[in-house]
Each structure stands twice: as structure tokens, then as C-alpha cells.
Design an enzyme around this catalytic site. Sequence first.
Site, PDB file in Angstrom:
ATOM      1  N   ASP A 142      -0.723  -6.356  -0.429  1.00 41.68           N
ATOM      2  CA  ASP A 142      -1.166  -5.792   0.852  1.00 41.68           C
ATOM      3  C   ASP A 142      -2.678  -5.698   0.935  1.00 41.68           C
ATOM      4  OD1 ASP A 142       0.796  -5.222   2.678  1.00 41.68           O
ATOM      5  OD2 ASP A 142       1.215  -3.210   1.922  1.00 41.68           O
ATOM      6  N   ASP A 164       0.826  -1.205   0.000  1.00 41.73           N
ATOM      7  CA  ASP A 164       0.000   0.000   0.000  1.00 41.73           C
ATOM      8  C   ASP A 164       0.866   1.264   0.000  1.00 41.73           C
ATOM      9  OD1 ASP A 164       0.831  -0.106   2.628  1.00 41.73           O
ATOM     10  OD2 ASP A 164      -1.181  -0.202   3.494  1.00 41.73           O
ATOM     11  N   SER A 165       2.198   1.089   0.012  1.00 39.00           N
ATOM     12  CA  SER A 165       3.111   2.206  -0.272  1.00 39.00           C
ATOM     13  C   SER A 165       2.800   2.769  -1.657  1.00 39.00           C
ATOM     14  CB  SER A 165       4.571   1.745  -0.196  1.00 39.00           C
ATOM     15  OG  SER A 165       4.762   0.555  -0.933  1.00 39.00           O
ATOM     16  N   GLU A 175      -1.334  -5.708   8.180  1.00 38.86           N
ATOM     17  CA  GLU A 175      -0.628  -4.937   9.203  1.00 38.86           C
ATOM     18  C   GLU A 175      -1.266  -5.172  10.570  1.00 38.86           C
ATOM     19  OE1 GLU A 175      -0.054  -0.753   8.715  1.00 38.86           O
ATOM     20  OE2 GLU A 175       1.034  -1.009   6.847  1.00 38.86           O
ATOM     21  N   GLU A 204       8.922  -3.858  10.643  1.00 40.33           N
ATOM     22  CA  GLU A 204       9.218  -2.527  10.104  1.00 40.33           C
ATOM     23  C   GLU A 204       9.647  -1.583  11.225  1.00 40.33           C
ATOM     24  OE1 GLU A 204       6.338  -0.841   7.434  1.00 40.33           O
ATOM     25  OE2 GLU A 204       7.526   0.975   7.171  1.00 40.33           O
TER      26      GLU A 204
HETATM   27  O1  KIV Z   1       3.545  -1.095   1.559  1.00 42.75           O
HETATM   28  C1  KIV Z   1       4.725  -1.448   1.600  1.00 42.75           C
HETATM   29  O2  KIV Z   1       5.543  -1.145   0.716  1.00 42.75           O
HETATM   30  C2  KIV Z   1       5.165  -2.220   2.754  1.00 42.75           C
HETATM   31  C3  KIV Z   1       6.632  -2.395   2.956  1.00 42.75           C
HETATM   32  C4  KIV Z   1       7.172  -1.141   3.513  1.00 42.75           C
HETATM   33  C5  KIV Z   1       6.952  -3.570   3.790  1.00 42.75           C
HETATM   34  O3  KIV Z   1       4.367  -2.671   3.527  1.00 42.75           O
END
Ligand code: KIV
Length: 256
Positions: free
Chosen positions: A88, A49-50, A118, A183
Site C-alpha cells: 500500500d 496500511d491496515s 486508495e 471495499e
Molecule cells: O490495508 C489493507 O489491509 C487494505 C485491505 C483492507 C484491502 O487496504
Amino acid sequence: MNQKKFAEVDRFFRDSKTSRNKIASLTAYDYPTARLLEESGIDFILVGDSLGMVVLGHPDTTQVTLEDIEHHLKAVRGGVSSSILLADLPMGTADEVERAVLSSLRLQSAGADMVKLEGPLILQMRAIVAAGIPVMGHIGMLCQQILVEKKYQIKGKTPEEASRLLQEAHAIEEAGASALVLELVTPWVAQQITRELAIPTIGIGSGPDCDGQILVYSDLVGLQPWFRPSFVIPKVDLATPFKKAIRDYIQETKAA
Ligand code: KIV
């Protein structure tokens, strides 16, 4: 589409741990990047979700929807055949057990081999695993909590926080997860968790002793010089030759 079965994904992570083969992983959000990562031999690719910050220009990850992840996941799937493809579950899509399973099934239909949640959502993890979808846990600094936490901060500095992280890690392993992202966890706590779990830990900003590492790919190759997490040392500065190529093209076009 070469989608992987539960046993194959779970075995990869458990075997990597027992054979002490470190796991290297990166994010991707589109077909060409995914293809370049796979051709370079990456172990697994995360459609994280980044996405919200890296691709969609949001200030954080909290506005990313399941539809956003599905859209980019389908593009990434096209470029991936041997690496494991992880997606994610964005904020709000795993709050209840039934919703978590339905969201995971949607990501599986869009091409995910595995999903990541998460926080210690133990009941949700058990149910997703029971539905036959491999799960990766994610503890430490949780970006989906940024509006509550206000800033990105290292976790595990106090004895209370360290022991909470250890408890969460064990609970996630017992819930059937195949791996666990740590993280921004203090390196000492990350090392402890790594030592105690039978599933591999995948660190991001959590020191060198995890069983594997993950980074946002654009941080690694210097494509977003305006946002550089302190724990990333870019391997290359792609933004500079990128901009030079564009400037040269503009000049040549205007001079013709
Ligand atoms: O969303 C993402 O890129 C992540 C990584 C930072 C592990 O969860």
C-alpha cells in the site's frame, strides 16, 4: 528475492479474469505469516496500511508512514517467492504525481511487485504504470478518509454514488491498473463493476460476485477478537488456544 516483472503481474490478473479463476488474497505484515500464507497457496499478499491498526495499535490507518510499510514489506518479502507481493501507498505518499512515483519506486526497492493506491488518483496511476510498476486501484470505503468520513460505511447505496463508483472504476482501468479493490461497496454495484471491467475486481465486504476476495489475515483466523468487521466470519478462533498456551506456560513456570 523473486521479484516479479510488470508483464507477469499484469498477465496473472488479466488471465484470472478471462479464465474466471477467482483470486484469493490476504494481508501479512511479517515473515512467518507471509510464509504460512504462501505455503497455503495464496495468490497475492498485501502489506496494507491496515498495518497501523493490526500491528502498530493505532486507531486507524492514517498515521502509517512509507517507512512503516517499507520495514514490514522487507520482512514479508523474505517469506514470499511465488505469490504476488502488493504494498500500500499510505496516506499522503501519493498526493502528487512525482511523489507517487518516487514512493512506488521505494516500495519496489523494498520488495513490492505491485503497489495499491486508495481513490481515483488517475494521473498518479498513469505515471506509476509508465514507470513500469503494476498498480492496483482501490475504491469504495477509503480507510485513509476515515477522519473526514467519521465512520466505516457501505458505498453505492444511492444512484449518484453507484454511478460515481462505476465512473471511477472505468477511469482506473483506463489509467492502466491491473486490478481493482472494492471495499464495502454494495454487492449490486460490485457486480456491475465486475461485469463491465476487463481487469479483475477484488472485493472486501462487497459481496460474492467480485473476481476475487481480500481480507485482513488476523480477522480471518480470529487473532484480534476485540475488532471484528461485520462482513468477516472467522474460520478459526486462534486467540483462545493462543491465550491458553500462554496461561499454561505461566502456570508451569511458576509451579516449577
Ligand atoms: O490495508 C489493507 O489491509 C487494505 C485491505 C483492507 C484491502 O487496504
